[in-house]
Design a protein around this motif. Structure first.
Motif, short mmCIF file in Angstrom:
data_model
loop_
_atom_site.label_atom_id
_atom_site.label_comp_id
_atom_site.label_asym_id
_atom_site.label_seq_id
_atom_site.Cartn_x
_atom_site.Cartn_y
_atom_site.Cartn_z
N LEU A 41 -1.19 -61.05 7.98
CA LEU A 41 -0.05 -61.15 7.99
C LEU A 41 0.30 -59.93 8.62
CD1 LEU A 41 0.61 -63.50 4.56
CD2 LEU A 41 1.21 -63.76 7.35
N GLU A 42 -0.02 -58.71 7.51
CA GLU A 42 0.51 -57.44 7.63
C GLU A 42 0.71 -56.74 9.52
OE1 GLU A 42 -1.97 -55.04 4.64
OE2 GLU A 42 -0.43 -55.64 3.75
N SER A 43 -0.85 -57.65 10.29
CA SER A 43 -0.93 -57.05 12.23
C SER A 43 0.72 -57.18 12.33
CB SER A 43 -2.35 -57.79 11.97
OG SER A 43 -2.30 -59.23 12.14
N ILE A 89 -14.15 -58.51 -2.93
CA ILE A 89 -14.54 -59.35 -2.84
C ILE A 89 -13.03 -59.43 -2.71
CG2 ILE A 89 -14.39 -62.07 -3.38
CD1 ILE A 89 -17.32 -61.45 -4.43
N HIS A 90 -12.67 -60.46 -2.43
CA HIS A 90 -10.83 -60.13 -1.42
C HIS A 90 -10.52 -61.78 -1.80
CE1 HIS A 90 -9.60 -56.30 -0.70
NE2 HIS A 90 -10.80 -56.74 -0.48
N TYR A 91 -9.97 -62.17 -2.69
CA TYR A 91 -8.69 -63.56 -2.64
C TYR A 91 -7.93 -64.20 -1.36
CZ TYR A 91 -7.47 -67.88 -5.13
OH TYR A 91 -7.30 -69.47 -5.56
N TRP A 92 -7.70 -63.54 -1.21
CA TRP A 92 -7.07 -64.24 0.24
C TRP A 92 -7.64 -63.68 1.25
CZ3 TRP A 92 -3.34 -67.78 -0.26
CH2 TRP A 92 -3.26 -67.90 -1.56
N ARG A 93 -8.97 -62.88 1.73
CA ARG A 93 -9.52 -62.76 2.59
C ARG A 93 -9.21 -62.72 3.90
NH1 ARG A 93 -15.13 -64.83 2.59
NH2 ARG A 93 -14.42 -66.07 3.50
N VAL A 97 3.27 -57.79 2.61
CA VAL A 97 2.78 -58.65 1.50
C VAL A 97 2.63 -58.68 0.07
CG1 VAL A 97 1.07 -59.94 1.30
CG2 VAL A 97 1.59 -59.92 4.08
N VAL A 98 2.96 -58.67 -0.80
CA VAL A 98 2.32 -58.47 -1.73
C VAL A 98 1.25 -59.93 -2.44
CG1 VAL A 98 3.46 -58.58 -3.91
CG2 VAL A 98 4.54 -57.43 -2.11
N ILE A 99 0.51 -59.42 -2.93
CA ILE A 99 -0.72 -59.71 -3.45
C ILE A 99 -0.33 -60.14 -5.21
CG2 ILE A 99 -3.02 -60.71 -4.64
CD1 ILE A 99 -3.51 -59.60 -1.50
N ALA A 100 0.34 -61.33 -5.82
CA ALA A 100 0.36 -61.94 -7.23
C ALA A 100 -0.84 -61.12 -7.82
CB ALA A 100 1.31 -62.98 -7.73
N LYS A 101 -0.61 -60.87 -8.94
CA LYS A 101 -2.05 -60.98 -10.26
C LYS A 101 -1.49 -60.82 -11.06
CE LYS A 101 -5.46 -57.92 -11.93
NZ LYS A 101 -6.08 -56.77 -12.03
N VAL A 116 5.89 -61.70 1.81
CA VAL A 116 5.62 -62.81 1.85
C VAL A 116 4.53 -63.05 0.69
CG1 VAL A 116 3.43 -64.47 2.42
CG2 VAL A 116 5.78 -64.03 3.96
N VAL A 117 5.19 -63.61 -0.67
CA VAL A 117 4.00 -63.11 -2.30
C VAL A 117 2.70 -64.05 -1.67
CG1 VAL A 117 3.92 -62.99 -4.78
CG2 VAL A 117 6.22 -62.34 -3.44
N LEU A 118 1.38 -63.52 -2.22
CA LEU A 118 0.72 -65.07 -1.91
C LEU A 118 0.49 -64.77 -3.90
CD1 LEU A 118 -1.62 -63.14 0.98
CD2 LEU A 118 0.26 -64.99 0.76
N CYS A 119 0.28 -65.51 -4.28
CA CYS A 119 -0.31 -66.49 -5.85
C CYS A 119 -1.73 -67.25 -5.73
CB CYS A 119 0.35 -67.01 -6.62
SG CYS A 119 2.87 -66.29 -6.06
#
Length: 181
Positions: free
Chosen positions: A112-114, A102-106, A119-123, A80-83
């Motif tokens: 999801l990992e649990s 502070i995490h954008y996808w807090r 998971v990949v968080i796109a920057k 899953v890629v979070l943009c």
């Protein structure tokens, strides 16, 4: 006190609706269709021999509570890629003091990992055009998820970036299985 599953409690209530005499019309309808929010149960307890563990469970239920149901989630097969959207970020704050970050996808990454999802968080740049952000997203995914099929979740402008990526860039080194915006 006995522990009841939701379906067992509903069945016991269906059997005892006439004995209890404490359920409102709306609650009887909920029992009939199998959706019993405990908020509809009248908490006045009847007297006599009809008082049992079901009556006790209803009378102890607080207003507006529902029967707890533990959901079962299955992790997606693909990463899953979070943009993030406009002015978005992956993490803000000092690296040496993670509790101040502070995490954008807090909480979303952890949830999801649990369940076992990758998971990949796109920057990508917080500002900029959709084409530029989509090209950077493509570079990131090509380097980190080569020859994989990915599920993209885009928030706001992140969804536009991903749509541009899919329709105009047409990635070759990985494939997009789904896009959720």
């Amino acid at each position: 006190m006995s522990v009841f599953t939701a379906s067992r409690l509903v069945q016991l209530l269906k059997d005892q609706v006439s004995l209890l005499g404490v359920l409102s019309k709306r609650a009887r309808r909920a029992v009939k269709f199998g959706t019993l929010p405990l908020a509809y149960a009248n908490t006045t307890q009847p007297t006599g021999s009809s008082v049992d563990s079901v009556d006790a469970a209803i009378s102890k239920a607080r207003l507006n509570e529902q029967i707890p149901v533990k959901p079962i989630y299955i992790a997606p097969r693909n990463p899953v890629v979070l943009c993030h959207g406009l002015y978005g970020f992956d993490v803000r704050g000092p690296e040496k003091l993670p509790m101040l970050q502070i995490h954008y996808w807090r909480g979303i990454r952890e949830a999801l990992e649990s369940i076992g999802s990758k998971v990949v968080i796109a920057k990508v740049p917080g500002t900029g055009g959709i084409r530029e952000r989509a090209q950077q997203l493509d570079s990131l995914l090509a380097s980190r998820l080569e020859s994989e099929k990915v599920n993209i979740v885009g928030h706001s402008m992140g969804g536009l970036d991903a749509r541009y990526l899919i329709t105009h860039i047409s990635p070759k080194r990985y494939s997009v299985g789904s896009l959720t915006t």
